[in-house]
Scaffold this motif. Structure first.
Motif, PDB file in Angstrom:
ATOM      1  N   TYR A 174      -3.849 -36.995  20.355  1.00  0.00           N
ATOM      2  CA  TYR A 174      -4.315 -37.019  21.739  1.00  0.00           C
ATOM      3  C   TYR A 174      -4.029 -35.683  22.394  1.00  0.00           C
ATOM      4  O   TYR A 174      -2.899 -35.208  22.393  1.00  0.00           O
ATOM      5  CB  TYR A 174      -3.611 -38.151  22.494  1.00  0.00           C
ATOM      6  N   LYS A 175      -5.070 -35.066  22.946  1.00  0.00           N
ATOM      7  CA  LYS A 175      -4.904 -33.758  23.562  1.00  0.00           C
ATOM      8  C   LYS A 175      -4.738 -33.901  25.060  1.00  0.00           C
ATOM      9  O   LYS A 175      -5.557 -34.505  25.746  1.00  0.00           O
ATOM     10  CB  LYS A 175      -6.125 -32.885  23.277  1.00  0.00           C
ATOM     11  N   THR A 176      -3.670 -33.293  25.550  1.00  0.00           N
ATOM     12  CA  THR A 176      -3.385 -33.325  26.971  1.00  0.00           C
ATOM     13  C   THR A 176      -2.658 -32.051  27.338  1.00  0.00           C
ATOM     14  O   THR A 176      -2.046 -31.423  26.478  1.00  0.00           O
ATOM     15  CB  THR A 176      -2.526 -34.565  27.314  1.00  0.00           C
ATOM     16  N   SER A 177      -2.726 -31.670  28.609  1.00  0.00           N
ATOM     17  CA  SER A 177      -2.068 -30.417  28.983  1.00  0.00           C
ATOM     18  C   SER A 177      -0.537 -30.562  29.001  1.00  0.00           C
ATOM     19  O   SER A 177       0.181 -29.587  28.907  1.00  0.00           O
ATOM     20  CB  SER A 177      -2.577 -29.918  30.334  1.00  0.00           C
ATOM     21  N   GLU A 178      -0.057 -31.835  29.064  1.00  0.00           N
ATOM     22  CA  GLU A 178       1.399 -32.020  28.928  1.00  0.00           C
ATOM     23  C   GLU A 178       1.714 -32.085  27.436  1.00  0.00           C
ATOM     24  O   GLU A 178       0.803 -32.133  26.624  1.00  0.00           O
ATOM     25  CB  GLU A 178       1.843 -33.353  29.512  1.00  0.00           C
ATOM     26  N   SER A 179       2.971 -32.173  27.089  1.00  0.00           N
ATOM     27  CA  SER A 179       3.338 -32.360  25.685  1.00  0.00           C
ATOM     28  C   SER A 179       3.138 -33.834  25.328  1.00  0.00           C
ATOM     29  O   SER A 179       3.358 -34.708  26.151  1.00  0.00           O
ATOM     30  CB  SER A 179       4.806 -31.968  25.508  1.00  0.00           C
ATOM     31  N   THR A 180       2.719 -34.114  24.081  1.00  0.00           N
ATOM     32  CA  THR A 180       2.492 -35.511  23.677  1.00  0.00           C
ATOM     33  C   THR A 180       3.797 -36.289  23.655  1.00  0.00           C
ATOM     34  O   THR A 180       3.795 -37.508  23.721  1.00  0.00           O
ATOM     35  CB  THR A 180       1.814 -35.610  22.292  1.00  0.00           C
ATOM     36  N   CYS A 182       5.791 -36.504  26.027  1.00  0.00           N
ATOM     37  CA  CYS A 182       6.012 -37.083  27.371  1.00  0.00           C
ATOM     38  C   CYS A 182       5.135 -38.308  27.613  1.00  0.00           C
ATOM     39  O   CYS A 182       5.246 -38.957  28.646  1.00  0.00           O
ATOM     40  CB  CYS A 182       5.682 -36.048  28.448  1.00  0.00           C
ATOM     41  N   LEU A 204     -11.050 -44.455  30.430  1.00  0.00           N
ATOM     42  CA  LEU A 204     -11.885 -43.915  29.358  1.00  0.00           C
ATOM     43  C   LEU A 204     -11.222 -42.687  28.736  1.00  0.00           C
ATOM     44  O   LEU A 204     -10.458 -41.984  29.391  1.00  0.00           O
ATOM     45  CB  LEU A 204     -13.260 -43.523  29.912  1.00  0.00           C
ATOM     46  N   LEU A 205     -11.565 -42.443  27.478  1.00  0.00           N
ATOM     47  CA  LEU A 205     -10.999 -41.302  26.764  1.00  0.00           C
ATOM     48  C   LEU A 205     -11.580 -40.005  27.310  1.00  0.00           C
ATOM     49  O   LEU A 205     -12.793 -39.800  27.296  1.00  0.00           O
ATOM     50  CB  LEU A 205     -11.335 -41.436  25.266  1.00  0.00           C
ATOM     51  N   GLU A 206     -10.691 -39.143  27.791  1.00  0.00           N
ATOM     52  CA  GLU A 206     -11.182 -37.917  28.435  1.00  0.00           C
ATOM     53  C   GLU A 206     -11.487 -36.849  27.396  1.00  0.00           C
ATOM     54  O   GLU A 206     -10.861 -36.817  26.333  1.00  0.00           O
ATOM     55  CB  GLU A 206     -10.110 -37.325  29.368  1.00  0.00           C
ATOM     56  N   GLN A 207     -12.434 -35.960  27.727  1.00  0.00           N
ATOM     57  CA  GLN A 207     -12.609 -34.757  26.927  1.00  0.00           C
ATOM     58  C   GLN A 207     -11.348 -33.929  27.080  1.00  0.00           C
ATOM     59  O   GLN A 207     -10.715 -33.965  28.124  1.00  0.00           O
ATOM     60  CB  GLN A 207     -13.826 -33.967  27.419  1.00  0.00           C
ATOM     61  N   PRO A 208     -10.944 -33.110  26.123  1.00  0.00           N
ATOM     62  CA  PRO A 208     -11.657 -32.812  24.876  1.00  0.00           C
ATOM     63  C   PRO A 208     -11.328 -33.748  23.707  1.00  0.00           C
ATOM     64  O   PRO A 208     -11.497 -33.382  22.559  1.00  0.00           O
ATOM     65  CB  PRO A 208     -11.176 -31.393  24.555  1.00  0.00           C
ATOM     66  N   ASN A 209     -10.872 -34.980  23.980  1.00  0.00           N
ATOM     67  CA  ASN A 209     -10.537 -35.876  22.887  1.00  0.00           C
ATOM     68  C   ASN A 209     -11.778 -36.471  22.240  1.00  0.00           C
ATOM     69  O   ASN A 209     -12.739 -36.804  22.924  1.00  0.00           O
ATOM     70  CB  ASN A 209      -9.646 -37.005  23.402  1.00  0.00           C
TER      71      ASN A 209
ATOM     72  N   ASN B  27     -16.612 -38.358  24.968  1.00  0.00           N
ATOM     73  CA  ASN B  27     -17.349 -38.379  26.223  1.00  0.00           C
ATOM     74  C   ASN B  27     -18.003 -37.027  26.498  1.00  0.00           C
ATOM     75  O   ASN B  27     -17.701 -36.032  25.835  1.00  0.00           O
ATOM     76  CB  ASN B  27     -16.446 -38.831  27.370  1.00  0.00           C
ATOM     77  N   SER B 219     -15.155 -29.267  27.561  1.00  0.00           N
ATOM     78  CA  SER B 219     -14.646 -29.693  26.254  1.00  0.00           C
ATOM     79  C   SER B 219     -13.959 -28.561  25.496  1.00  0.00           C
ATOM     80  O   SER B 219     -13.355 -28.796  24.457  1.00  0.00           O
ATOM     81  CB  SER B 219     -15.790 -30.220  25.393  1.00  0.00           C
ATOM     82  N   ARG B 221     -11.444 -26.976  26.540  1.00  0.00           N
ATOM     83  CA  ARG B 221     -10.018 -26.999  26.914  1.00  0.00           C
ATOM     84  C   ARG B 221      -9.165 -27.386  25.717  1.00  0.00           C
ATOM     85  O   ARG B 221      -9.614 -28.125  24.845  1.00  0.00           O
ATOM     86  CB  ARG B 221      -9.792 -28.073  27.982  1.00  0.00           C
ATOM     87  N   LEU B 222      -7.921 -26.960  25.725  1.00  0.00           N
ATOM     88  CA  LEU B 222      -6.920 -27.408  24.742  1.00  0.00           C
ATOM     89  C   LEU B 222      -7.410 -27.244  23.300  1.00  0.00           C
ATOM     90  O   LEU B 222      -7.175 -28.086  22.448  1.00  0.00           O
ATOM     91  CB  LEU B 222      -6.538 -28.877  25.004  1.00  0.00           C
ATOM     92  N   SER B 226      -2.205 -29.837  22.326  1.00  0.00           N
ATOM     93  CA  SER B 226      -1.644 -30.237  23.620  1.00  0.00           C
ATOM     94  C   SER B 226      -0.617 -29.245  24.123  1.00  0.00           C
ATOM     95  O   SER B 226      -0.294 -28.265  23.434  1.00  0.00           O
ATOM     96  CB  SER B 226      -0.967 -31.596  23.477  1.00  0.00           C
ATOM     97  N   GLY B 227      -0.094 -29.545  25.312  1.00  0.00           N
ATOM     98  CA  GLY B 227       0.949 -28.700  25.883  1.00  0.00           C
ATOM     99  C   GLY B 227       2.223 -28.751  25.043  1.00  0.00           C
ATOM    100  O   GLY B 227       2.381 -29.616  24.192  1.00  0.00           O
ATOM    101  N   LEU B 228       3.119 -27.813  25.303  1.00  0.00           N
ATOM    102  CA  LEU B 228       4.345 -27.742  24.504  1.00  0.00           C
ATOM    103  C   LEU B 228       5.449 -28.584  25.123  1.00  0.00           C
ATOM    104  O   LEU B 228       5.502 -28.727  26.338  1.00  0.00           O
ATOM    105  CB  LEU B 228       4.811 -26.286  24.423  1.00  0.00           C
ATOM    106  N   PRO B 229       6.322 -29.162  24.284  1.00  0.00           N
ATOM    107  CA  PRO B 229       7.430 -29.931  24.871  1.00  0.00           C
ATOM    108  C   PRO B 229       8.394 -29.004  25.600  1.00  0.00           C
ATOM    109  O   PRO B 229       8.804 -27.973  25.044  1.00  0.00           O
ATOM    110  CB  PRO B 229       8.106 -30.572  23.651  1.00  0.00           C
TER     111      PRO B 229
END
Lengths: 287, 233
Positions: A174-180, A182, A204-209, B27, B219, B221-222, B226-229
């Motif tokens: 799962y791609k997110t701007s936070e760390s996975t 968290c 819903l599943l957001e882009q870029p996933n 999406n 799309s 992005r990233l 993902s972001g770093l811990p």
């Protein structure tokens, strides 16, 4: 090729694909190579069987049986969810079984399927035979996904049915701007086709996933042929059979997809706990 | 292609549904707001902009083993039956395969099928573009014949060869690239195409301004995870 930090030179996977190698393989292919390739393709064929009569299905599953609702569980956690909450709430009759061989799912090469090799089974509800369920706990490889679609859905897509797919992915996908790290895993995300009008039970599943494999193959098919379909995806950090992961699918119990199919939730939860215990004993590496 | 579709706000008109590419869904990759973010996209989609008589085919996943040739056949059969006037293939080739001359020149190359040459040769000449050079068919052998090779170009060469024999008007525009962050390469390639097709108003002076003229899709992005811990630091 790429050089690693430790000074090794390794063949890195290339996003350009391997077509150059394929072309060269084609040029150098002998009749023996072609025969081996043919035999391997035959071994990897997806076949639909009726275990009771030990015969193959002559037409695709949904060409043989009318279908208004089709729920597909892919992966052991999704399968455990449907087993405990849906299959326990009604009488389901087996109508077919998909037999396939690949590097992860090694069935024997016979026309019959032993119970331990029944990784992908189709059922319909006896009281309402147009309601179908598929429990698929094996990996269906890239070259087998379209074959699976053809054997199940056939070439004449029906629009008056609704498909629900349940599956899991690892939370690190799962791609997110936070760390996975968290993220509150397990959590549910959904993807739906344009013709699916019912409310979904989660965001819903957001882009870029994106989603791959058999769930993506089924959803693509439904999008192209305008069939209402929804995919519920559980992101978890435990890919093996796990109680918390399975319970993360619970919001779907109130959806229209499962309407009328779930009777006794507390009893189902008990069944699920028993399923977990049985599996735990089996997975003890010391026995 | 993402940059073209995103910048020109092209509409999705259909799917090129085959069993040749690895399935994937997600999406809307070009979503700009909550409202337009929930349309499902699959691995091969067709977009159009009628005002510019432009159609774009976007392929988002790799070929399933042994399916690249059948895909080329299906694609060209569709091109012929749809009577597209011209086909432009945007591609790339491994930069580490360049010879000394190529290392010292522009990283962009073009190729035209004979039927395309007849109609656009003059325009291409006026752009001062470099045609893709021929290289030894079998690099290990000294007196090997010379032919067009596009290592890392996937089905590009197959499409080009088939189009030559089927008399399809096709142009290939490619850039020598390396693995890694290919966003600047994508911007470079679309600017190269723009010199010819003038999809958006060309701006010859400022190379850095090019990144601002093309709309980067959401799309992208990233791209590297993902972001770093925070605990890492």
């Amino acid at each position: 090729m790429a050089a690693t930090f430790f000074g090794e030179v390794v063949k890195a996977p290339c996003r350009a694909g391997t077509e150059d190698e394929e072309e060269e393989e084609g040029r150098r292919e002998t009749p023996e190579d072609r025969e081996v390739r043919r035999q391997l393709a035959r071994k990897r064929e997806v076949r639909l069987l009726r275990r009771q009569t030990k015969t193959s299905l002559e037409v695709s599953l949904l060409e043989k049986y009318p279908c208004s609702k089709f729920i597909i569980a892919i992966g052991n956690n999704a399968v455990a969810f449907l087993s405990s909450f849906v299959m326990n709430s009604g009488v389901w009759e087996e109508v077919g079984c998909a037999k396939l061989w690949n590097e992860w799912c090694r069935t024997t090469d016979t026309i019959h399927l032993s119970p331990t090799e029944a990784f992908c089974v189709f059922y319909h509800l006896k009281s309402s035979p147009s309601v179908f369920l598929c429990q698929c706990s094996c990996y269906v490889a890239e070259d087998q996904q379209y074959q699976w679609l053809e054997k199940v859905f056939g070439s004449c897509p029906r629009k008056n049915m609704q498909i629900t797919i349940l599956t899991c992915r690892h939370v690190t996908d799962y791609k997110t701007s936070e760390s996975t790290g968290c993220l509150p895993s397990p959590f549910l995300k959904a993807l739906k086709t344009q013709n699916f009008r019912d409310p979904v039970c989660c965001s819903l599943l957001e882009q870029p996933n994106i989603v791959h494999d058999l769930p993506a193959a089924v959803l693509s098919y439904c999008q192209v042929w305008k069939i209402p379909a929804v995919l519920y995806l559980c992101y978890t950090d435990v890919m093996k059979l796990d109680l918390i992961t399975v319970e993360a699918f619970k919001p779907i119990l109130s959806s229209r997809s499962l309407k009328g199919l779930v009777k006794n939730v507390p009893q189902s939860t008990e069944t699920l706990k028993k399923l977990m215990t049985t599996n735990e004993i089996q997975s003890n590496i010391y026995t | 292609i993402d940059l073209i579709i995103s910048t020109l706000n092209m509409s999705k008109i259909g799917y090129f549904y085959t069993d040749c590419l690895v399935p994937m869904v997600g999406n809307n990759p070009y979503a700009t707001a909550e409202e337009n973010s929930t349309e499902l996209s699959i691995n091969t989609e067709v977009y159009s902009l009628p005002s510019r008589k432009l159609v774009a085919l976007q392929l988002r996943s790799i070929f399933i083993k042994y399916k690249s040739k059948p895909f080329c056949e299906k694609l060209l059969s569709w091109v012929k039956s749809s009577s597209f006037a011209r086909v432009i293939v945007l591609s790339s080739s491994h930069s580490y395969h360049r010879n000394d001359l190529q290392l010292r020149s522009t990283p962009f190359r073009y190729l035209l099928t004979p039927s395309m040459q007849k109609s656009v040769q003059n325009k291409i000449k006026s752009l001062n573009w470099e045609e893709m050079e021929k290289s030894p068919c079998i690099p290990e052998i000294n007196d090997s014949e010379f032919c067009i090779r596009i290592p890392g170009g996937g089905i590009t060469k197959a499409l080009y060869d088939e189009s030559c024999s089927k008399e399809i008007q096709m142009a290939v525009l490619l850039k020598f690239v390396s693995e890694g962050d290919n966003i600047p390469d994508a911007l470079g390639l679309v600017e190269y195409l723009n010199e010819w097709l003038q999809i958006i108003k060309p701006c010859s002076d400022e190379p850095t301004a090019s990144a601002l003229r093309w709309k980067i899709p959401s799309s992208w992005r990233l791209l590297f995870g993902s972001g770093l811990p925070p605990a890492l630091f």
